[in-house]
Design a protein around this motif. Structure first.
Motif, mmCIF file in Angstrom:
data_model
loop_
_atom_site.group_PDB
_atom_site.id
_atom_site.type_symbol
_atom_site.label_atom_id
_atom_site.label_comp_id
_atom_site.label_asym_id
_atom_site.label_seq_id
_atom_site.Cartn_x
_atom_site.Cartn_y
_atom_site.Cartn_z
ATOM 1 N N ALA A 1 0.826 -1.206 0.000
ATOM 2 C CA ALA A 1 0.000 0.000 0.000
ATOM 3 C C ALA A 1 0.864 1.260 0.000
ATOM 4 O O ALA A 1 2.038 1.240 0.384
ATOM 5 C CB ALA A 1 -0.930 -0.006 1.204
ATOM 6 N N VAL B 1 -0.183 4.031 1.737
ATOM 7 C CA VAL B 1 -0.400 4.627 3.055
ATOM 8 C C VAL B 1 -0.981 3.570 3.982
ATOM 9 O O VAL B 1 -1.805 2.760 3.561
ATOM 10 C CB VAL B 1 -1.380 5.827 2.962
ATOM 11 C CG1 VAL B 1 -1.689 6.385 4.352
ATOM 12 C CG2 VAL B 1 -0.819 6.917 2.065
ATOM 13 N N ILE C 1 -2.869 3.385 7.874
ATOM 14 C CA ILE C 1 -3.425 4.104 9.021
ATOM 15 C C ILE C 1 -4.085 3.088 9.949
ATOM 16 O O ILE C 1 -4.921 2.302 9.507
ATOM 17 C CB ILE C 1 -4.471 5.158 8.599
ATOM 18 C CG1 ILE C 1 -3.852 6.215 7.681
ATOM 19 C CG2 ILE C 1 -5.082 5.834 9.838
ATOM 20 C CD1 ILE C 1 -4.863 7.235 7.161
ATOM 21 N N THR D 1 -7.268 -3.449 2.353
ATOM 22 C CA THR D 1 -6.853 -2.324 1.526
ATOM 23 C C THR D 1 -8.044 -1.762 0.770
ATOM 24 O O THR D 1 -8.970 -2.492 0.403
ATOM 25 C CB THR D 1 -5.760 -2.727 0.514
ATOM 26 O OG1 THR D 1 -6.212 -3.829 -0.283
ATOM 27 C CG2 THR D 1 -4.477 -3.118 1.222
ATOM 28 N N ILE E 1 -7.984 10.775 2.716
ATOM 29 C CA ILE E 1 -6.866 10.496 3.622
ATOM 30 C C ILE E 1 -6.634 11.701 4.526
ATOM 31 O O ILE E 1 -6.450 11.566 5.746
ATOM 32 C CB ILE E 1 -5.599 10.143 2.825
ATOM 33 C CG1 ILE E 1 -5.772 8.778 2.135
ATOM 34 C CG2 ILE E 1 -4.369 10.122 3.742
ATOM 35 C CD1 ILE E 1 -4.625 8.381 1.241
ATOM 36 N N VAL F 1 0.664 5.967 11.629
ATOM 37 C CA VAL F 1 0.686 5.974 10.166
ATOM 38 C C VAL F 1 1.995 5.444 9.593
ATOM 39 O O VAL F 1 3.042 5.451 10.243
ATOM 40 C CB VAL F 1 0.435 7.403 9.625
ATOM 41 C CG1 VAL F 1 -0.924 7.914 10.091
ATOM 42 C CG2 VAL F 1 1.550 8.369 10.056
ATOM 43 N N VAL G 1 2.814 11.887 0.818
ATOM 44 C CA VAL G 1 2.803 10.438 0.621
ATOM 45 C C VAL G 1 4.080 10.054 -0.103
ATOM 46 O O VAL G 1 4.344 10.552 -1.200
ATOM 47 C CB VAL G 1 1.571 9.984 -0.180
ATOM 48 C CG1 VAL G 1 1.630 8.476 -0.456
ATOM 49 C CG2 VAL G 1 0.290 10.334 0.547
ATOM 50 N N TYR H 1 -5.134 6.702 -3.892
ATOM 51 C CA TYR H 1 -4.011 6.032 -3.237
ATOM 52 C C TYR H 1 -4.494 4.701 -2.657
ATOM 53 O O TYR H 1 -5.658 4.571 -2.261
ATOM 54 C CB TYR H 1 -3.450 6.892 -2.103
ATOM 55 C CG TYR H 1 -2.866 8.210 -2.555
ATOM 56 C CD1 TYR H 1 -1.510 8.329 -2.860
ATOM 57 C CD2 TYR H 1 -3.666 9.341 -2.676
ATOM 58 C CE1 TYR H 1 -0.965 9.544 -3.264
ATOM 59 C CE2 TYR H 1 -3.139 10.559 -3.087
ATOM 60 C CZ TYR H 1 -1.788 10.659 -3.385
ATOM 61 O OH TYR H 1 -1.261 11.856 -3.792
ATOM 62 N N LEU I 1 -4.746 2.447 0.310
ATOM 63 C CA LEU I 1 -4.692 2.559 1.764
ATOM 64 C C LEU I 1 -4.748 1.183 2.401
ATOM 65 O O LEU I 1 -5.589 0.360 2.054
ATOM 66 C CB LEU I 1 -5.877 3.393 2.263
ATOM 67 C CG LEU I 1 -6.134 3.371 3.777
ATOM 68 C CD1 LEU I 1 -5.091 4.222 4.496
ATOM 69 C CD2 LEU I 1 -7.549 3.842 4.104
ATOM 70 N N THR J 1 -5.414 -0.517 6.101
ATOM 71 C CA THR J 1 -5.907 -0.240 7.443
ATOM 72 C C THR J 1 -6.424 -1.544 8.032
ATOM 73 O O THR J 1 -6.208 -2.612 7.453
ATOM 74 C CB THR J 1 -6.997 0.866 7.410
ATOM 75 O OG1 THR J 1 -7.336 1.236 8.747
ATOM 76 C CG2 THR J 1 -8.229 0.422 6.649
ATOM 77 N N PHE K 1 -13.973 6.285 5.012
ATOM 78 C CA PHE K 1 -13.486 5.094 4.310
ATOM 79 C C PHE K 1 -14.574 4.043 4.090
ATOM 80 O O PHE K 1 -14.389 3.100 3.312
ATOM 81 C CB PHE K 1 -12.347 4.440 5.098
ATOM 82 C CG PHE K 1 -11.123 5.300 5.253
ATOM 83 C CD1 PHE K 1 -10.719 6.153 4.234
ATOM 84 C CD2 PHE K 1 -10.370 5.247 6.419
ATOM 85 C CE1 PHE K 1 -9.584 6.945 4.378
ATOM 86 C CE2 PHE K 1 -9.235 6.032 6.574
ATOM 87 C CZ PHE K 1 -8.841 6.888 5.552
#
Length: 626
Positions: free
Chosen positions: A361, A363, A365, A397, A405, A426, A448, A459, A461, A463, A477
């Motif tokens: 990924a 990013v 979080i 993801t 974001i 992060v 980023v 992007y 992500l 998480t 999200f």
């Protein structure tokens, strides 16, 4: 007829709801040459998406309590089956540490009759799923999971005869499994159109059975292409679909044409029952309902002793696994409540980096409230990791816009300098936080991978499934579709430690706080002398089960040396031509395949009590060639 209600518990009353309105199966006449005569009732009890929530809890019924209720029901109504619609073998520590085998043992004791393979049942790799199916006393079904040569990976269907009535039960797995488990877990497999496969299976079963039951892990979400609704519409000759995957609670089922779809929700918060009534061998009625947690609590039947003993013994045996060393750290990994909920943490950075390492990924979080402990300098065991990350949350993801974001970061720091479970830990992203600005306008300079974020760019992500579903109020999200499903957080971090060997993460200005003077700094972690007992973050999917870190780790091999980001397959290291040295990521099955033997032979030769308990550096004897 109604006098039973005066003494019977709500749970048993729910279990026996339809039997009060129909003659008991024991009173039906036997079949003659013309077929089954009289009235016969069969009950299908079912679960789905339990994700290894084995224990009774405030939210869940648990397997032992359910087993006890089913046994009580069976005393007067023996015509019943117990079915599961998948996502069962993986999820919590009790399952993950032994790669699902504990759940098979529990399900065997409960008395399950069949199960569909769910996407998360592939989380240990499809080879392991096949092994688990071999250990189960019930078939694990999937008609639409195909190997490269076109043959099926698992058994497609099972015919069960209950009191002279034949039921054809077939399994279907969501094609989303191709990306809702790690792609490596299903490499070489193809998940074919479930409706097309269902038509073929129904055509094969018609004329052989009295009713057709589809056991599906498809779900009813509109965001999915292949759903149980689609199958019901295209294959109307199915009588009942016992469904899973979407975690949907259908109190009385869903009718699609003449097809009844039943699903219980998730985590054994309730379990389902479908009553089928046959007249002279023909299905005449089908009724769906749920046995709720409230009804189960009001029933005073104790949990089944055999199931409780298996759960107890599994957890005791896992104490050895928890002591296995996975790496080491040269600095304290800070997960104290007053740090992770109000500022950047080196442990939060490490977890986020592990998520990026696994998913690729841009990013990562995670909510600081999901980190529940610190790890001191020195060796790191699996027990340490599970104490830090006890919830069993999955990594997921999503492809999200840069603006969302930024919105997520704004939300996460909204309480600063006060503590907040949603505070973002992060990876892949840095930003400045100005606490002097009003909420919603505190975040600036978001980058980023070193480049200023583009609010209109998409992007990838990474998480956890808690945040991905909108948990801790990360609503921005929630409506994005999933791009991928990966391992649980604790599994990912364990693999990262095994890959890196020794770690030395730092606080590195990923969250840079502007001071009144205008300077930008990262606050030094402040660790309270006696941290307050952690509370479950609001909306968290499950409560932690504390796992005490062992005071003295059991002797293990040295931690593996750091490896490259994408290590080449480990070559066998033999001391005498007949010994293999275990590498990170090895399983007995993989070692056997590499050396043209089986894991069973290796287990026997090495006298391994548990074939799942091997660790890097361990010597494994190999059988002589030929």
């Amino acid at each position: 007829m109604k006098s039973w209600k005066k003494w019977m518990s709500p749970a048993l009353a729910a279990l026996m709801l339809v039997s009060a309105a129909a003659p008991a199966a024991a009173e039906t006449s036997a079949a003659d040459a013309g077929g089954k005569k009289g009235t016969t009732k069969i009950t299908l009890f079912h679960t789905n998406d339990t994700h290894s929530r084995v224990d009774e809890s405030k939210e869940g019924i648990g397997f032992a309590k359910m087993a006890a209720l089913l046994k009580e029901y069976a005393k007067t109504n023996p015509n019943s089956l117990v079915l599961d619609a998948g996502d069962t073998f993986h999820g919590q520590t009790v399952a993950n540490l032994v790669r699902g085998e504990s759940i098979v043992s529990i399900m065997n004791a409960v008395g399950y009759n069949a199960m569909a393979a769910g996407n998360h049942d592939f989380n240990y790799g499809y080879e392991r799923l096949v092994e688990l199916a071999g250990k189960a006393k019930f078939p694990v079904l999937s008609a639409n999971t195909k190997k490269a040569d076109g043959t099926r990976l698992l058994k497609p269907y099972e015919i069960k005869e209950v009191d002279g009535i034949k039921l054809g039960i077939f399994g279907l797995t969501t094609p989303e499994t191709a990306y809702k488990t790690h792609p490596n877990n299903v490499a070489g497999l193809k998940f074919t159109d479930p409706a097309v496969e269902a038509k073929a299976i129904v055509g094969e079963l018609k004329g052989k059975v009295d009713a057709i039951i589809a056991l599906t892990h498809l779900g009813v979400d509109k965001s999915s292409i292949d759903t149980s609704i689609k199958v019901a519409e295209q294959v109307p000759d199915i009588d009942v679909i016992i469904d899973g995957h979407s975690h949907t609670k259908l109190d009385t089922g869903m009718k699609v044409g003449n097809v009844l779809i039943a699903q219980t929700g998730e985590y054994l918060k309730q379990f389902g029952r479908v009553d089928l009534t046959f007249e002279n061998g023909k299905l005449k009625d089908k009724v769906s309902g749920l046995i709720t947690k409230k009804a189960a609590d009001e029933d005073k039947t104790p949990g089944d002793a055999a199931v409780l003993e298996i759960i107890r013994s599994v957890k005791k045996e896992q104490e050895k696994v928890l002591q296995q060393k996975v790496g080491s750290t040269s600095v304290k990994l800070v997960g104290d409540r007053e740090v992770v909920r109000k500022g950047e943490s080196n442990l939060g950075n490490l977890i986020a980096d592990a998520m990026i390492d696994e998913t690729g990924a841009d990013v990562a979080i995670i909510n600081g409230g999901g980190i529940r402990d610190s790890i001191g300098v020195g060796p790191i065991t699996k027990g340490h990791v599970i104490t830090v990350l006890p919830f069993g949350n999955y990594i997921q993801t999503k492809k999200v816009k840069g603006s969302d974001i930024v919105a997520a970061l704004e939300h996460g720091v909204s309480a600063y300098p006060d503590s907040l479970g949603a505070f973002p830990q992060v990876g892949g992203v840095t930003f400045e936080l100005d606490p002097a600005q009003p909420k919603g306008k505190r975040v600036s300079g978001v980058k980023v991978k070193g480049q200023l974020i583009d609010p209109n760019k998409t992007y990838l992500l990474a998480t956890n499934d808690f945040i991905a579903a909108g948990g801790d109020d990360y609503k921005m999200f929630k409506d994005y579709p999933l791009a991928g499903d990966y391992s649980s957080l604790e599994e990912s971090l364990i693999k990262y430690f095994q890959k890196k060997g020794e770690v030395n993460p730092q606080v590195e200005n990923r969250v840079a706080v502007k001071q009144a003077s205008g300077t930008v700094t990262t606050p030094a972690p402040t660790v309270p002398a006696t941290p307050a007992p952690p509370a479950t973050p609001a909306g968290q999917t499950s409560k932690p089960t504390p796992v005490p870190a062992p005071a003295v780790p059991a002797p293990t091999a040295p931690a593996p040396a750091p490896e490259a980001a994408k290590p080449a397959p480990a070559a066998p290291v033999a001391t005498d031509g007949g010994v293999y040295i275990v590498k990170s990521g090895d399983t007995l099955w993989k070692i056997g395949k590499k050396h043209n033997t089986t894991w069973q032979k290796l287990q026997e030769l090495n006298k391994f009590k548990d074939p799942n308990l091997i660790f890097p550096g361990q010597k494994v004897k190999l059988p002589a060639a030929g």
